[in-house]
Design a protein around this motif. Structure first.
Motif, PDB file in Angstrom:
ATOM      1  N   PHE A 137     -14.182  92.987  10.153  1.00 45.20           N
ATOM      2  CA  PHE A 137     -14.254  91.890  10.833  1.00 45.20           C
ATOM      3  C   PHE A 137     -13.034  90.899  10.745  1.00 45.20           C
ATOM      4  O   PHE A 137     -12.563  90.601   9.677  1.00 45.20           O
ATOM      5  CB  PHE A 137     -15.193  90.873  10.957  1.00 45.20           C
ATOM      6  N   SER A 138     -12.306  90.245  12.050  1.00 43.29           N
ATOM      7  CA  SER A 138     -11.368  89.120  11.739  1.00 43.29           C
ATOM      8  C   SER A 138     -12.593  88.025  11.235  1.00 43.29           C
ATOM      9  O   SER A 138     -13.663  87.898  11.625  1.00 43.29           O
ATOM     10  CB  SER A 138     -10.743  88.932  12.829  1.00 43.29           C
ATOM     11  N   THR A 141     -14.175  86.102  13.992  1.00 41.67           N
ATOM     12  CA  THR A 141     -15.371  86.752  14.811  1.00 41.67           C
ATOM     13  C   THR A 141     -16.501  86.835  13.915  1.00 41.67           C
ATOM     14  O   THR A 141     -17.601  86.549  14.245  1.00 41.67           O
ATOM     15  CB  THR A 141     -15.029  88.293  14.889  1.00 41.67           C
ATOM     16  N   ARG A 144     -18.470  83.390  13.954  1.00 37.41           N
ATOM     17  CA  ARG A 144     -19.015  83.509  15.444  1.00 37.41           C
ATOM     18  C   ARG A 144     -20.274  84.052  15.219  1.00 37.41           C
ATOM     19  O   ARG A 144     -21.421  83.470  15.659  1.00 37.41           O
ATOM     20  CB  ARG A 144     -18.136  83.794  16.512  1.00 37.41           C
ATOM     21  N   PHE A 145     -20.366  85.262  14.634  1.00 40.48           N
ATOM     22  CA  PHE A 145     -21.632  85.830  14.348  1.00 40.48           C
ATOM     23  C   PHE A 145     -22.700  85.197  13.401  1.00 40.48           C
ATOM     24  O   PHE A 145     -23.921  84.794  13.921  1.00 40.48           O
ATOM     25  CB  PHE A 145     -21.296  87.346  13.790  1.00 40.48           C
TER      26      PHE A 145
END
Lengths: 422, 473
Positions: A137-138, A141, A144-145
Motif C-alpha cells: 500500500f502507499s 491509502t 484511509r483504510f
C-alpha cells in the motif's frame, strides 16, 4: 454556461483558505469544487495531532483544523460542490466538471485557483522487483483504510521511506495492534519531520534503518517477506547485505507528487524540481488568471504553511477577477536554486512587488542535511544577506521572508538565488 | 455429459470456446484462477505480429498470418480496441541490415503484405524519436496492438452469451478414459464427463499431454520482464519498434499500447518455477538498457509499473495443435508462445473445425458474435458523457481519476457476464488502478463497490482470488 469570478479546484486546506481570502478581498461570486463527499481534503484522514501550531497557536488534529476552515466557509456562505470531479481546464479558463447530480457541466471563470493537492509515488515508479502480491500500500491509502474505513491493512508491517505519512502510520498501526518491524530509508537521513521521527518511531522502539532499501518483494498471493539491503554512497544496494524480514504488509512512503494533470491541460508551465507550476510572487502561473497554492504547487511540510500560502493565492485570484492588477505587465526577477537548495518557490518575483515593499516568501527544501550552516541570499550573483541555521534537513521546509531592505539600495535586476554555505 | 472440456481460460482457451460456441455443443471451460486471462495472457507484449519473424513452413508462420488477418473482424465484433500501428524492426550495423533482408525474405515467403525496407533516414522520418544511429529498418504495416486480456474477456463473454459454461478456481486434477471420452476430475471434487478435452493450459500443457499420451513434451517456462511508461509519452512512437535479434537486443521492443501507455520488454530467461512471475533487478535493468538503444531519450521518471509473464516455450519452437494420435478425443493447443496472441483466433477456427468434424457437431442456429456493450467513459465525447450520466447517474462519479473510470463502469464490470470478483478483475475490465497512481486513489473505492455488489465484507475482498486478501481480518 455558468460564470464565476473565482473558481477553486479542490476543497482541502489550500482551497478552503483561498476561498476565504478571495471572499475577504471583496469577491462574492466564488465556487469551490471538491471531488470527495465532504470538504476538508486529506486532513479528514489525518486524525493525529500536530496541526495548527503556527496559525491557531494550539495543537489540533487534521479534522479539527479542517473543520475550523469549513465552518468559516459555511458562515461566509461561499458556494461549494462536493462529489464533483473536474476533468478539464482550458487555457481560457473553462472548466469541465462531472457529478452525479449535475452531470457534465462547463463553468467559465475569471480566475482559477489550482488547489488539487498531491498524490503518492507508487511502487511501480520505483520499479522494486519481486512479486505483485497483495499487501503493498502507499502510506496514505493505508491511512484511509485505518482512519476512515476502520480496517487494518495488515499485522506485520515494514515501511519503505520515511516521509511524514509513513512515520505517522507507523505509530497509528502500532496503536491499532499491528507490529511495525522497521522503517527503511534509502537516504542517510529521514525525509520526514524530526518531531515525527521522535514521536512516531523512537517512542515505540521502531527502528529507522537509514541507507537501506527494499530490494525484493516476496509472496505468492499475499506478501510474505521483503528483502532489505544496505546502500552505498551512490544509493546502490551493497551485495551481501541482504536481510529477509517476514511481514504481511509493505507501506510505501517514498514521496509525494503534485497532481498537475489538469494544470497541464490548461497550458500551465511546470517546474521540473517541484513538480508544481512555475509561479510568480503572487502565485500566478504563466496562464493569466490561473493561480496555484498548497501541495499542488510544491509539497509542504506543515498545513499551516499551506493555509498561509493559499490565503495569498485566493486574494490575488480575487484581485485578478476584479480587474485590480495584472502581473503580466510587470518585470520579473528569476529565482534560482543555489547550491544545497531545491525547489525555490516562487520561481519569479515582480520588481514592482519589491519596490512596493510587499512581503515575498521564498520557500524551499535543503538538498541535504546541514549543521551550523548559512542560507545565503544572492542578488544578481552577489551575496546580500546571510541567515544562520543550526540545522537544515530536506524534511523541513525553509522560508526566507524577502523585503526590499535586504538588497540595500540596489534591487536585483535579473536573478535572486539562495544557497547553503557551510 | 459435455461435448468439450477446455482446460484453461487464457487467450487460446477462450478463443476456442468462442469458436465452439458457434456449434450445437455443450462446452465448459475450466480455469484454476479466479478470472480469465490470468496467466500468460495477461503478461506479454500485447502485439499482433505481421508474421515475418516466424520460420517459413512452421505452424507459427501459418497461424501468425491467418490470425493477423482475423483481428479486424474479431475485435470489431467483440468491441475490443485494436490498432494496426505497424511494426518496425530496426538495424544499427551492416550486419544487422543484412539480417533484416533475411527477415524481409522470410516475410515474403510467409505472405506478409506491404513490407518495406527503409534506410536510416526514412526510418527516422517515420519515427523521429528513434536512435539517430539507425541504419536501416523493416516496416510492416500489418503489425498491430491489442489489449490481450480485453480481447480474452471479449471472447469469453461472447462464448458465455452463447451458452458456454465457465468454472473458475477449478483445477483439473486428473483425466481418465471413460469409453471413448474422458472423465475430468477437478479440485472442487467434481467429475466432469466429456466427449473430448482441449488442452489450452498454457505453461501446464505438458502436464496434461503427458498424462494421456506417450508422445511427451516438456514446456520450458521462459520469463519475460516489462516496464510500463506513463501516457504522457503516448506519442513517442507510432509503430512498434523491434530490434534485429542479435547480441545486444534479445527481442526488447518499445511499443505504444491501445490504452495510450508505452510498453518496454521483454527479457527472456528460462525458469523452473511455473508459479513465480517475480520481476528481478537484473531483468528490469536489462530491459531499460536494451530499450535505450532504440530510444535514447527514454525518460527515467515516467514509469508506472513493472510486470513479468511466462512463455510456454518448447524446444522444437513451434505450436503443437490438434488431436493426439495415441489419445483420441484429446486435442492440444500447446507451445503457444509468441506469436501466440496473434495466432489464437486462427488456431481456434481450425481446432473448432477439427472438433466439429470429429464429434459430428452441428452449427448453432442462434449464434451471436458480440457481447453486451462495454462502456468507456474515457473514450466518450462530451455529448455522450452527458447522455450517459442522464441515463445512469453512476457515470457522474469518477472512481479512478487517472484513467477516468466511473462508478457505472465499475459496477458493470462486476455485474456483466463472467463479471469481476476481485480488484484485479475490475482493473482488467475497466482500467481502474492502471494509471499513474497505480490505485492509490481508487483502491478503497473499488473495494467498497466490490463489497457491496458481491455482498462480502471488505476483509474478504481479494486482489486476484485465493489468499490475496487486501486487508487483514
Amino acid at each position: 454556461m455558468n460564470e464565476v469570478d473565482v473558481l477553486i479546484i479542490g476543497g482541502g486546506p489550500a482551497g478552503l483558505a483561498a476561498a476565504l481570502s478571495a471572499r475577504e478581498a471583496g469577491c462574492s461570486n466564488i465556487l469551490i469544487l471538491e471531488r470527495e463527499q465532504e470538504l476538508g481534503g486529506i486532513l479528514r484522514q489525518c486524525i493525529h495531532p500536530g496541526f495548527g501550531l503556527h496559525i491557531f497557536k494550539e495543537e489540533l488534529t487534521g479534522p479539527e483544523y479542517a473543520a475550523r476552515y469549513v465552518k468559516r466557509v459555511l458562515e461566509s456562505g461561499i458556494p461549494y460542490e462536493t462529489d464533483t470531479m473536474v476533468i478539464d481546464i482550458t487555457p481560457d479558463r473553462v472548466v469541465t466538471t462531472v457529478s452525479r447530480k449535475d452531470g457534465l457541466r462547463q463553468i467559465r471563470a475569471k480566475s482559477i485557483v489550482l488547489a488539487m493537492g498531491c498524490r503518492e509515488r507508487p511502487r511501480g515508479a520505483l520499479g522494486i522487483p519481486g512479486s505483485r502480491c497483495a499487501g503493498i500500500f502507499s502510506a496514505g491509502t493505508a491511512q484511509r483504510f485505518v482512519n476512515l474505513e476502520g480496517e487494518l491493512p495488515g499485522k506485520r508491517i515494514v515501511i519503505l521511506g520515511s516521509g511524514d505519512i509513513g512515520l505517522i502510520m507507523a505509530r497509528r498501526l502500532t496503536f491499532a495492534g499491528a507490529k511495525v518491524l522497521a522503517a527503511v530509508e534509502l537516504m542517510p537521513y529521514s525525509s520526514g519531520l524530526t518531531r515525527n521521527v521522535v514521536q512516531c518511531l523512537n517512542d515505540y522502539d521502531i527502528p529507522l534503518m537509514l541507507s537501506h532499501t527494499v530490494t525484493e518483494i516476496r509472496g505468492k498471493d499475499r506478501l510474505e517477506a521483503v528483502v532489505i539491503s544496505e546502500v552505498d554512497g551512490r544509493l546502490k544496494p551493497i551485495p551481501g547485505t541482504e536481510r529477509v524480514i517476514e511481514c504481511d504488509t509493505l507501506l510505501l512512503s517514498v514521496g509525494l507528487i503534485p497532481e498537475n494533470e489538469l494544470s497541464k491541460a490548461a497550458g500551465v508551465e511546470l517546474d521540473g524540481v517541484t513538480g508544481g507550476p512555475v509561479v510568480n510572487d503572487r502565485l500566478g502561473t504563466n496562464v493569466a488568471g490561473i493561480f496555484a497554492c498548497g501541495n499542488v504547487l510544491h509539497v509542504h511540510d506543515l498545513v499551516d504553511n499551506v493555509s498561509e500560502e493559499s490565503e495569498r493565492a485566493g486574494r490575488y485570484a480575487a484581485e485578478f477577477a476584479l480587474g485590480h492588477r495584472d502581473s503580466d505587465a510587470e518585470r520579473m526577477i528569476a529565482v534560482r536554486d543555489g547550491a544545497g537548495v531545491r525547489g525555490l518557490v516562487p520561481q519569479l518575483v515582480s520588481l514592482e512587488s519589491l519596490r512596493n515593499g510587499e512581503s515575498v516568501n521564498l520557500m524551499f527544501r535543503p538538498a541535504n542535511v546541514y549543521q551550523n550552516a548559512f542560507l545565503v541570499l544572492e542578488s544578481d550573483g552577489q551575496p546580500v544577506k546571510r541567515f544562520r541555521r543550526l540545522i537544515l534537513t530536506p524534511g523541513e521546509m525553509q522560508t526566507i521572508k524577502l523585503d526590499a531592505s535586504m538588497f540595500g539600495n540596489q534591487l536585483p535586476q535579473k536573478t535572486i538565488s539562495v544557497s547553503v554555505e557551510m | 455429459m459435455f461435448d468439450v472440456v477446455v482446460i484453461g481460460a487464457g487467450v487460446v482457451g477462450c478463443a476456442i470456446a468462442r469458436q465452439l460456441s458457434r456449434l450445437q455443443a455443450r462446452v465448459v471451460v475450466l480455469e484454476r484462477c479466479d478470472d480469465v486471462a490470468s496467466g500468460t495472457t495477461k503478461a506479454n507484449s500485447a502485439i499482433v505480429h505481421p508474421g515475418h519473424s516466424a520460420k517459413p513452413g512452421s505452424l507459427m508462420a501459418k497461424y501468425n498470418l491467418l490470425g493477423n488477418q482475423l483481428y479486424d473482424s474479431w475485435c470489431k465484433e467483440l468491441d475490443v480496441p485494436f490498432r494496426r500501428n505497424g511494426s518496425m524492426t530496426i538495424a544499427f550495423t551492416e550486419e544487422e541490415v543484412e539480417a533484416l533482408r533475411k527477415v524481409y525474405d522470410d516475410g515474403i515467403t510467409n505472405g506478409v503484405p506491404g513490407m518495406e525496407l527503409l534506410n536510416g533516414e526514412e526510418a527516422l522520418k517515420l519515427e523521429p524519436n528513434l536512435n539517430p544511429e539507425v541504419m536501416g529498418a523493416l516496416f510492416a504495416p500489418s503489425g498491430g496492438i491489442v489489449c490481450p486480456y480485453e480481447l480474452t474477456l471479449g471472447m469469453a463473454e461472447n462464448a458465455f452469451v452463447n451458452g458456454v459454461q465457465f468454472r473458475f478456481e477449478t483445477k483439473v486434477e486428473s483425466l481418465e478414459r471413460n469409453g471413448e471420452g474422458w472423465d475430468v476430475k477437478t479440485s472442487t471434487g467434481e467429475i466432469i464427463s466429456t466427449r473430448s478435452v482441449v488442452n489450452a493450459a498454457g505453461v501446464y500443457t505438458d502436464y496434461f499431454n503427458n498424462m494421456v499420451s506417450e508422445q511427451k513434451f516438456e514446456i520450458i517456462p521462459r520469463i519475460g520482464e516489462y516496464w510500463m511508461i506513463d501516457k504522457t509519452y503516448a506519442n513517442a512512437f507510432k509503430s512498434t519498434i523491434f530490434q534485429v535479434p542479435g547480441k545486444m537486443g534479445k527481442g526488447v521492443l518499445v511499443s505504444p499500447t491501445v490504452d495510450g501507455t508505452l510498453i518496454l520488454g521483454p527479457t527472456a530467461r528460462n525458469v523452473t518455477d511455473r508459479e513465480d512471475v517475480s520481476t528481478t533487478r537484473e531483468g528490469l535493468d536489462q530491459v531499460l538498457e536494451v530499450a535505450r538503444r532504440s530510444w535514447p531519450g527514454l525518460p527515467s521518471r515516467s514509469f508506472i509499473t513493472t510486470f513479468s509473464g511466462l512463455r510456454s516455450h518448447l524446444a522444437r519452437h513451434d505450436f503443437v495443435l490438434g488431436e493426439v494420435s495415441d489419445a483420441p478425443y484429446f486435442f492440444n493447443a500447446a507451445g503457444i508462445e509468441s506469436p501466440g496472441l496473434t495466432a489464437a483466433p486462427a488456431i481456434a477456427v481450425d481446432l473448432a473445425l477439427e472438433i466439429r468434424d470429429r464429434l459430428g457437431l452441428a452449427e448453432s442456429d442462434d449464434y451471436r458474435s458480440g457481447r453486451p456493450p462495454v462502456y468507456r467513459f474515457r473514450h466518450m465525447s462530451l455529448e455522450e458523457r452527458e447522455e450517459a450520466i442522464k441515463r445512469d447517474a453512476d457515470f457522474g462519479r469518477i472512481i479512478c481519476r487517472c484513467e477516468l473510470v466511473t462508478e457505472a463502469e465499475i459496477r458493470d464490470s462486476i455485474r456483466r457476464p463472467l463479471g469481476a470478483r476481485s480488484v484485479d478483475g475490475v482493473k482488467r475490465r475497466t482500467r481502474a488502478g492502471m494509471g499513474r497512481c497505480q490505485s492509490g486513489f481508487c483502491l478503497p473505492r473499488v473495494m467498497d463497490i466490490l463489497s457491496e455488489e458481491l455482498g462480502k465484507p471488505l476483509t474478504e475482498i481479494t486482489k486476484f482470488g485465493g489468499e490475496s486478501r487486501i486487508l487483514s481480518k
